[in-house]
Motif scaffolding. Structure first.
Motif, PDB file in Angstrom:
ATOM      1  N   THR A  14       4.136   0.117   2.246  1.00 35.12           N
ATOM      2  CA  THR A  14       3.383  -0.613   3.579  1.00 35.12           C
ATOM      3  C   THR A  14       2.974  -1.966   3.164  1.00 35.12           C
ATOM      4  O   THR A  14       2.308  -2.102   2.255  1.00 35.12           O
ATOM      5  CB  THR A  14       1.967   0.319   3.893  1.00 35.12           C
ATOM      6  N   GLU A  52      -8.573  11.084  -6.618  1.00 37.87           N
ATOM      7  CA  GLU A  52      -8.010  11.314  -5.117  1.00 37.87           C
ATOM      8  C   GLU A  52      -6.659  10.587  -5.510  1.00 37.87           C
ATOM      9  O   GLU A  52      -6.035  10.136  -6.270  1.00 37.87           O
ATOM     10  CB  GLU A  52      -8.759  10.257  -4.396  1.00 37.87           C
ATOM     11  N   ALA A  72      -7.332  15.114   2.593  1.00 39.62           N
ATOM     12  CA  ALA A  72      -6.385  14.124   2.904  1.00 39.62           C
ATOM     13  C   ALA A  72      -5.297  13.912   1.518  1.00 39.62           C
ATOM     14  O   ALA A  72      -5.639  14.450   0.689  1.00 39.62           O
ATOM     15  CB  ALA A  72      -7.024  12.851   3.252  1.00 39.62           C
ATOM     16  N   ASP A  73      -4.411  12.996   1.761  1.00 37.19           N
ATOM     17  CA  ASP A  73      -3.547  12.567   0.688  1.00 37.19           C
ATOM     18  C   ASP A  73      -2.771  13.786   0.236  1.00 37.19           C
ATOM     19  O   ASP A  73      -2.620  14.004  -0.962  1.00 37.19           O
ATOM     20  CB  ASP A  73      -4.322  12.226  -0.531  1.00 37.19           C
ATOM     21  N   LEU A 102       0.961  -1.060   0.077  1.00 37.64           N
ATOM     22  CA  LEU A 102      -0.151  -0.068  -0.135  1.00 37.64           C
ATOM     23  C   LEU A 102       1.047   1.250  -0.090  1.00 37.64           C
ATOM     24  O   LEU A 102       2.115   1.300   0.601  1.00 37.64           O
ATOM     25  CB  LEU A 102      -0.911   0.051   1.255  1.00 37.64           C
ATOM     26  N   GLY A 103       0.494   2.499  -0.536  1.00 34.99           N
ATOM     27  CA  GLY A 103       1.017   3.778  -0.377  1.00 34.99           C
ATOM     28  C   GLY A 103       2.630   3.789  -0.669  1.00 34.99           C
ATOM     29  O   GLY A 103       3.390   4.172   0.077  1.00 34.99           O
ATOM     30  N   SER A 118       1.924   4.894   5.466  1.00 36.32           N
ATOM     31  CA  SER A 118       2.318   5.910   4.767  1.00 36.32           C
ATOM     32  C   SER A 118       3.929   6.542   5.131  1.00 36.32           C
ATOM     33  O   SER A 118       3.867   7.623   5.586  1.00 36.32           O
ATOM     34  CB  SER A 118       1.149   6.934   5.356  1.00 36.32           C
ATOM     35  N   LYS A 139     -11.179   2.082 -11.130  1.00 35.97           N
ATOM     36  CA  LYS A 139     -10.208   2.881 -10.853  1.00 35.97           C
ATOM     37  C   LYS A 139      -8.964   2.837 -11.615  1.00 35.97           C
ATOM     38  O   LYS A 139      -8.544   1.645 -11.809  1.00 35.97           O
ATOM     39  CB  LYS A 139     -10.039   2.659  -9.321  1.00 35.97           C
ATOM     40  N   GLN A 178       0.285  10.059   6.545  1.00 34.06           N
ATOM     41  CA  GLN A 178       0.274  10.432   5.249  1.00 34.06           C
ATOM     42  C   GLN A 178       1.573  11.899   5.352  1.00 34.06           C
ATOM     43  O   GLN A 178       1.016  12.897   4.617  1.00 34.06           O
ATOM     44  CB  GLN A 178      -0.829  11.149   4.616  1.00 34.06           C
ATOM     45  N   PHE A 192     -14.436  12.703  -3.419  1.00 30.60           N
ATOM     46  CA  PHE A 192     -13.074  13.308  -3.483  1.00 30.60           C
ATOM     47  C   PHE A 192     -12.723  14.052  -4.925  1.00 30.60           C
ATOM     48  O   PHE A 192     -13.259  13.268  -5.974  1.00 30.60           O
ATOM     49  CB  PHE A 192     -12.116  12.182  -3.415  1.00 30.60           C
ATOM     50  N   ARG A 247      -4.306   2.066  -8.149  1.00 27.26           N
ATOM     51  CA  ARG A 247      -4.378   3.222  -7.348  1.00 27.26           C
ATOM     52  C   ARG A 247      -3.079   3.451  -6.675  1.00 27.26           C
ATOM     53  O   ARG A 247      -2.127   2.739  -6.788  1.00 27.26           O
ATOM     54  CB  ARG A 247      -5.590   3.031  -6.472  1.00 27.26           C
ATOM     55  N   MET A 248      -3.088   4.651  -5.874  1.00 23.64           N
ATOM     56  CA  MET A 248      -1.910   4.757  -5.055  1.00 23.64           C
ATOM     57  C   MET A 248      -0.912   5.126  -5.997  1.00 23.64           C
ATOM     58  O   MET A 248       0.313   4.375  -5.560  1.00 23.64           O
ATOM     59  CB  MET A 248      -1.817   3.814  -3.955  1.00 23.64           C
TER      60      MET A 248
END
Lengths: 210, 436
Positions: free
Chosen positions: B215, B381, B338-339, B201-202, B246, B402, B291, B359, B424-425
């Motif tokens: 992550t 986002e 966020a982000d 993730l991220g 993050s 997405k 983040q 978003f 994503r991400m």
């Protein structure tokens, strides 16, 4: 003896006997009883009766024993079923997820009630360790949701600890929106995904009922 | 297209004796600006895009090479590319006024050299002269990732010769697909998983472009890992149980900030070489703080926090002093922001902001705190800046699934970067290669 003399004798005998009958009752001749055969028959009957009685008793005994065994087995099965049901109920109560409002990690009253239902099992099994896994719906920031879901798991842990469950028996993890319970979108789906799940990670095989 | 050429101070920079394509790691951004006293590129009016006429190219894979370079320059959004599909290569003296009438302020003349490399000539139409000529080798076998990266680096250098600012073609974007870490070239080619990173993730890039952090999600929680893309070695940075997520490298590449905590999360900073103890950046008291994104000078960090209730973006000194709300909010504001992603030039923070429940991508100027909304259609986002501080890659479901999209924040031009399964991400790399 000549035929003639035989006839005479016979006539005389008849006359004699007729005279006797008329004059006094003769005692009827008692047949001679064969006690041996009677005894033997009686013995056979007694033995037969005894055999039947014995067999009946045996059958009764077997039936009684079978009934007893059946009763014991039934009782046992019923007890086991009751125990299984109770255990299943306890496990189900334990495994029941709790749900959160959007972007919130505060416990609702329903969530607190669901947590209370987990306490008896936790108290009866002091060696059990559990994991609380927090989750989020897919609307927030993906990364922020990891932290939010962690807070949700931590909120459940804090409540259980406040009820006397040692903190070191409860692991927490936050999985963000990565492991949804339901796919899709809409509040019906989202509300099912904003949740804490509960899992026994140590001692699940030897659970004792509360 | 009428580009005003006001003066002609273009200078071909002394680029070193050997005309060699150097596959060097991207230096910090400021080091790539022309040094004082030297200017590169045409001079043209602000707000206009100089036209670049790309002449036909002949030779093996010529069409592919020309198409890749032309597309790279087009995707840079600083130059109007004029590239007729057909035509014969032009030799001899160019009729500059003719190209000028076609809208060209510059002409790109490519040819294959005897060594299999690319001979590049850039003409300035207004001055009627050549402003850049050089031979660039092309690495790797045809259509291999190295081969493509060589061409991207050449395209970036051509863009620098024309505009004074290098392009962003020689970059890649990390992203998450199916829970695994993937990467894709900036032009949308070569999407592939990063070996061994099946749970991620991220992701973020180390400034060197050779390492990434992300992550990893396991059954017992999340951890922050640093992976060397060259050797494939991985190490875990986070030590605490609970949520660790993050990560963000400092611009000097020496420290990693990340979010960690069991009941609420705070930002921590750890030296990558282990030379210093982990330090705590935020004191969130049970709130979510995550983040982090560094200013290019490394002195400040923007991050997402729930300390006001709803997620908002704060800025703090990187040692934790002077935390303050970045995004202004009115009374009763129920926004969700966020982000954050700090632009490489330090001027903006891009972020996701919830508008009517969805978003959208927005930026806020650090100087004037002016917020600009960049998207409106469907959900958009998780922005990440390109090294030119002008393009953003973000996640959008505007094509239903997405996918990653690239936005030019100045022109509003949008293109889809990924196709196929949901993606994503995104994290845009620094420049991974330069051709000088």
């Amino acid at each position: 003896m000549s035929n003639r003399s035989l006839l005479v004798v016979a006539v005389a005998a008849v006359a004699l006997s007729a005279a006797a009958c008329q004059k006094q009752p003769e005692v009827a001749p008692v047949p001679a009883v064969n006690t041996d055969s009677i005894n033997a028959a009686n013995e056979r009957a007694r033995l037969e009766a005894e055999r039947i009685a014995r067999e009946r008793a045996e059958a009764d005994r077997i039936a009684r024993e079978r009934a007893e065994a059946d009763r014991i087995a039934r009782d046992k099965a019923e007890a086991e079923a009751r125990a299984r049901a109770a255990m299943a109920a306890a496990r189900a109560a334990f495994a029941t997820a709790i749900y959160f409002d959007l972007d919130k990690s505060e416990l609702t009253s329903e969530a607190r009630a669901a947590l209370d239902a987990k306490l008896p099992l936790l108290r009866a099994n002091p060696n059990v360790r559990i994991r609380v896994a927090g989750h989020a719906d897919d609307r927030g920031s993906d990364e922020y949701n990891v932290a939010l879901s962690q807070r949700r798991a931590a909120a459940a842990k804090r409540y259980l600890v406040d009820q006397g469950i040692p903190a070191d028996r409860i692991d927490v993890a936050g999985f963000g929106e990565e492991r949804p319970a339901m796919q899709g979108s809409g509040e019906d789906v989202w509300s099912k995904n904003r949740r804490d799940e509960f899992e026994i990670i140590v001692g699940g095989e030897t659970l004792r009922l509360p | 297209m009428n580009h005003t050429i006001r003066s002609i101070p273009s200078v071909v920079v002394a680029l070193g004796s050997a005309a060699v394509l150097s596959l060097v790691l991207a230096a910090p951004l400021r080091a790539q600006e022309p040094s004082q006293g030297v200017r590169i590129g045409l001079t043209y009016s602000a707000g206009t895009r100089p036209g670049l006429y790309v002449l036909p190219l002949r030779g093996a894979n010529a069409d592919s090479i020309r198409a890749i370079i032309t597309r790279d320059i087009d995707f840079g959004d600083r130059i109007s590319v004029i590239a007729p599909d057909s035509g014969v290569p032009v030799t001899g003296r160019l009729n500059y006024p003719l190209y000028g009438r076609l809208g060209a302020a510059a002409i790109l003349q490519l040819s294959m050299n005897a060594a299999g490399g690319l001979h590049v000539v850039v003409h300035e139409v207004g001055a009627g002269r050549v402003i850049h000529t050089k031979d660039y080798p092309i690495a790797g076998s045809t259509f291999s990732p190295d081969w493509r990266m060589s061409l991207h680096a050449i395209a970036d250098e051509i863009e620098r010769q024309v505009t004074g600012v290098p392009g962003i073609a020689a970059t890649r974007v990390l992203f998450v697909r199916g829970g695994a870490l993937w990467q894709i070239d900036s032009d949308g080619h070569g999407a592939k998983p990063v070996a061994g990173a099946a749970s991620a993730l991220g992701p973020v890039w180390h400034p060197s472009g050779t390492m990434v952090a992300y992550t990893e999600m396991r059954d017992d929680g999340t951890h922050v890992l640093v992976r060397d893309l060259v050797s494939g070695s991985v190490r875990r940075v986070s030590r605490r149980a609970g949520a660790n997520s993050s990560p963000a490298f400092s611009p000097d590449g020496k420290t990693l900030a990340y979010s960690s905590g069991e009941d609420g999360t705070d930002l921590f900073s750890v030296a990558l070489d282990g030379s210093a103890d982990e330090t705590r950046i935020t004191v969130g008291r049970g709130s979510t703080n995550s983040q982090p994104t560094f200013a290019p000078d490394g002195r400040r960090v923007a991050f997402t926090t729930s300390r006001l209730g709803r997620p908002e973006i704060y800025i703090t000194d990187s040692d934790g002093a002077n935390p303050e709300l970045l995004t202004t909010s009115g009374f009763g504001d129920q926004l969700y922001r966020a982000d954050p992603s700090w632009s490489p030039d330090g001027r903006f923070v891009a972020f996701s902001t919830q508008i009517e429940g969805r978003f959208q991508i927005a930026t806020i100027g650090l100087r004037d705190r002016a917020v600009k909304q960049h998207t409106i259609e469907k959900v958009n986002e998780d922005p990440s800046w390109a090294p030119d501080a002008r393009h953003l890659v973000f996640t959008s479901n505007r094509s239903d699934v997405k996918q990653l999209w690239v936005l030019d924040t100045e022109s509003g031009r949008l293109r889809q970067l990924t196709h196929g399964p949901a993606s994503r991400m995104a994290a845009w790399s620094p420049r991974l290669s330069t051709a000088r």
